[in-house]
Design an enzyme around this catalytic site. Sequence first.
Site, PDB file in Angstrom:
ATOM      1  N   LYS A   1      18.121  -2.058   1.643  1.00 15.52           N
ATOM      2  CA  LYS A   1      17.578  -3.306   2.158  1.00 15.52           C
ATOM      3  C   LYS A   1      16.186  -2.948   2.677  1.00 15.52           C
ATOM      4  O   LYS A   1      16.041  -2.215   3.643  1.00 15.52           O
ATOM      5  CB  LYS A   1      18.483  -3.847   3.269  1.00 15.52           C
ATOM      6  CG  LYS A   1      17.838  -4.730   4.331  1.00 15.52           C
ATOM      7  CD  LYS A   1      17.383  -6.085   3.813  1.00 15.52           C
ATOM      8  CE  LYS A   1      16.813  -6.907   4.967  1.00 15.52           C
ATOM      9  NZ  LYS A   1      15.537  -6.326   5.507  1.00 15.52           N
TER      10      LYS A   1
ATOM     11  N   ARG B   1      17.895  -0.695  18.905  1.00 16.43           N
ATOM     12  CA  ARG B   1      19.264  -0.593  19.420  1.00 16.43           C
ATOM     13  C   ARG B   1      20.059  -1.845  19.059  1.00 16.43           C
ATOM     14  O   ARG B   1      21.219  -1.752  18.645  1.00 16.43           O
ATOM     15  CB  ARG B   1      19.193  -0.419  20.934  1.00 16.43           C
ATOM     16  CG  ARG B   1      20.508  -0.130  21.594  1.00 16.43           C
ATOM     17  CD  ARG B   1      20.235   0.374  23.004  1.00 16.43           C
ATOM     18  NE  ARG B   1      21.445   0.624  23.743  1.00 16.43           N
ATOM     19  CZ  ARG B   1      21.464   1.255  24.922  1.00 16.43           C
ATOM     20  NH1 ARG B   1      20.324   1.684  25.463  1.00 16.43           N
ATOM     21  NH2 ARG B   1      22.590   1.463  25.568  1.00 16.43           N
TER      22      ARG B   1
ATOM     23  N   GLU C   1      20.168   5.342  13.902  1.00 16.15           N
ATOM     24  CA  GLU C   1      19.312   6.029  14.857  1.00 16.15           C
ATOM     25  C   GLU C   1      18.545   4.939  15.590  1.00 16.15           C
ATOM     26  O   GLU C   1      17.819   4.166  14.961  1.00 16.15           O
ATOM     27  CB  GLU C   1      18.372   6.968  14.104  1.00 16.15           C
ATOM     28  CG  GLU C   1      17.640   7.922  15.004  1.00 16.15           C
ATOM     29  CD  GLU C   1      16.224   8.121  14.534  1.00 16.15           C
ATOM     30  OE1 GLU C   1      16.025   8.506  13.380  1.00 16.15           O
ATOM     31  OE2 GLU C   1      15.322   7.816  15.332  1.00 16.15           O
TER      32      GLU C   1
ATOM     33  N   CYS D   1      10.156   7.814  17.007  1.00 13.04           N
ATOM     34  CA  CYS D   1      11.454   7.873  17.705  1.00 13.04           C
ATOM     35  C   CYS D   1      11.451   8.976  18.746  1.00 13.04           C
ATOM     36  O   CYS D   1      12.209   8.934  19.706  1.00 13.04           O
ATOM     37  CB  CYS D   1      12.574   8.171  16.720  1.00 13.04           C
ATOM     38  SG  CYS D   1      12.529   7.154  15.260  1.00 13.04           S
TER      39      CYS D   1
END
Lengths: 523, 523
Positions: A184, A243, A265, A302
């Site tokens: 996607k 999140r 993640e 990240c």
Amino acid sequence: MTLTGQMLIGQHPLRGSGTAFRAINPATDTPLEPAYAGGDAAHVEQACALAWAAFDTYRETSLMARAAFLEAIAEQIEALGDVLIERAAAETGLPRPRLQGERGRTCAQLRTFARTVRAGEWLDVRVDSAQPEREPLPRPDLRQRHIALGPVAVFGASNFPLAFSVAGGDTASALAAGCPVIVKAHNAHPGTSELVGRAIARAVAACSLPEGVFSLLYDSGYDLGIALVGDSRIKAVGFTGSRSGGMALCRAAQARPEPIPVYAEMSSINPVYLFPAALAARGDALAQGFVASLTQGAGQFCTNPGLVVAIQGPALQRFVQVASDSLQHCAAQTMLSPGIFQAYQRGASALADHAEVAATGKAAQGPNQGQARLCVTQADAFLANPALQAEVFGATSLVIACTDSAQVRQVSEHLEGQLTATLHLDEADLADARSVLPLLERRAGRLLVNGWPTGVEVCDAMVHGGPFPATSDSRTTSVGTAAIQRFLRPVCYQDFPDALLPAALRHDNPLLLRRLLDGQREA
Amino acid sequence: MTLTGQMLIGQHPLRGSGTAFRAINPATDTPLEPAYAGGDAAHVEQACALAWAAFDTYRETSLMARAAFLEAIAEQIEALGDVLIERAAAETGLPRPRLQGERGRTCAQLRTFARTVRAGEWLDVRVDSAQPEREPLPRPDLRQRHIALGPVAVFGASNFPLAFSVAGGDTASALAAGCPVIVKAHNAHPGTSELVGRAIARAVAACSLPEGVFSLLYDSGYDLGIALVGDSRIKAVGFTGSRSGGMALCRAAQARPEPIPVYAEMSSINPVYLFPAALAARGDALAQGFVASLTQGAGQFCTNPGLVVAIQGPALQRFVQVASDSLQHCAAQTMLSPGIFQAYQRGASALADHAEVAATGKAAQGPNQGQARLCVTQADAFLANPALQAEVFGATSLVIACTDSAQVRQVSEHLEGQLTATLHLDEADLADARSVLPLLERRAGRLLVNGWPTGVEVCDAMVHGGPFPATSDSRTTSVGTAAIQRFLRPVCYQDFPDALLPAALRHDNPLLLRRLLDGQREA
């Protein structure tokens, strides 16, 4: 190499039927052609049917053939040339050198997985030979290998349009494991996604693999992704992002009649510990290094250092002062998308509501430019307010001043799971570091000494993962060769004749694997 | 060695405050002293606090010390002598020789994990050396090992009061990984649980380990177990039992602020395929072997052959006839508990509502005795009715007659995930077997040729696991040395000085591990 706005269902380009969207050039806030129309349930069905049809064939490709396929993808991506870099730059606002580097990393990653596939250790072959004379019962011949889980849904990430997107780490490791992949595409870089998707499809054709090994879908919203995760033929999910997004996929995967693993993640603020001797001896250099790591790539990593933990005092004051002076000279940087820029503004402003702002970077000169920011607070306040642990995705960090090393440990115990934790220390700090190390091992996937967390090496020993909410599954990594293990499961073959055994398990060991044979590792 | 009815919070025996319950001797339907009072939230709190306090110490015990602890548990269990066998027989109705064998298996399993711990391969040490001269950026020194997840909640299983209970496979593998364990005892054998729990506690003391390494809790219902899984200090769950029980634990684990992995082994009907040539050549022997496997231990095995798949015709008719003749002479056997007996009666009767009953074993001669049963149905009916796939825990099996090999594959595609799948075949069946093998690899953790699924070897190559609903996590096994991997996660150490590195990662390799060093496995 004109962009078409079409999805790829196997080898078939297909225009979606859903709401059309265009990428936005974040540097100019202008839309980019062509329009991409999202797919619907029928496209999910087609892609999953093809992936399922391809699965049994693809998972049993030889190690050589599968490795060659991964290398062919790298070659096809390189063959796209500057078109790819131009489009990615327009869609993300990232500088060309960074994107060239990221392309190199992406292709090197594919080739690294090719080497891993060939070496075959991931098969984890174990053989316990028959003991027909054993009392009271004979032991059968037992042989274990790992096989692919099944088709994998991969969600492209915004912040690495190449290395964590269509042909990124999740795709590379899933393909290496023998899983067909349905991507996607991330909405922020559909053109980059189309180019890379077509490169993969060309590699599929060149390697004469079943077309269902790879498909690429678009959607302007979330429905298609949820439908994809809900399809019974999808057996695992890879995701890098927010999140809330990761948790939505976890819920969808758990709500299925057959729950499946999700490797999401999601969120990390990557604490950096400045121990007293190191801070006293080289606080200025640490401040410069910190600001460089914080502001690199507009902080859109990240592993961005979002938290600094140290004991209060003149040395920490000076660190904050030097860092502030440096930060004030940092130019605002174009962020990846208007959405990410707006989320950054909200997050940085929420943090400033609860902490003192020590410094801000230079003002924005154009649309979607994030201003770096450094905040400071006391450990008591941090411990009392969970909101101060929320990830602010971008170049904002929070310094926590602790009263003593006991409070440093208290702050550490209070932290959520992290991708990384960094320790800056000198010889005299070793005892202090030792006392906090067990706490950090429990909380982070990677621990660094005297470095900066940004920069994630693709190698055997890397762990890009960590306890929740850094990831949804701390038992794995999403970067490095161990990532292949996410998409495998063990199968045991009992008393099989050679004629039915897969090559990896045959008695004469034709793949020359170093098996665990009757308890001993073969030389 | 008088039983006390007390739980163990670390080294402290403690009487629960909840509803008292007694074990029932299923052979006589009489209660056994003493009464066991269930624990409450305060006991969960105490046990978890102790486990958490013990964790950092226990997970860093040396390989030698941890292995010695596992061996000490085995010695303490053996030192219990006949008292253990007597109590287990009274609580479960299982014959003494079976329990003696199971004790041997349990202790051998602990010693096997001791060997696995010492060998250290589970640490999966990977080292990528620094490349300070690399362009454009130097590579740091990166080292990976695996560490324990944290305290583990283990739920004792009913059907193996020793090997899958207090000191069973889940406990052994979690302790081997470095995880403290809190066991929720199974209500059907609390006395056996107390004896084994005290043996483990003695081993903890003898090895001078922190007392929180092991606790044992009771509950007459489900509240304590759910509270245990919900405690933030528990980091993984091991369970063997019913599908509803396993799913309740999965939901509880996912509803936590920090979701945790649950390894629930739940439900499997273990299809057995009789291929035409084998069935024609030795159908009578297959029928005898089948009935022996089906009725062994009153059919109370997770790997009990609950389904037989074959092509219809005279050979299958004869198989059913011979199996029926044999089954009719099988005595009814005392089942593990009144609850399991009642569930068996319900399940066997529900199956008989939808399938023809070919034969039943001898009538019960005492309480809680399960009668063996063989049912037969056509594949069309099986495909149309999902209820026919429900596990009937006990000595009941269903023969499915298929019209042809295409329908055999159709039935296979229709099956849920399984622990095992068995193929009976001769040379002439190889082509048929090959066509169904990929389907079975996708559906089962262990595939057998010309054997019976009951009997699960504890060794390196065993896989006792499989796709949902056989287990909640197909990526692992609950029997065999690979089970240790369920309770581990990788941690990467970047540019650490030797003074801070764990022994497994030090530059001079003091543990003499065969590391993956710069991409090469050390000899």
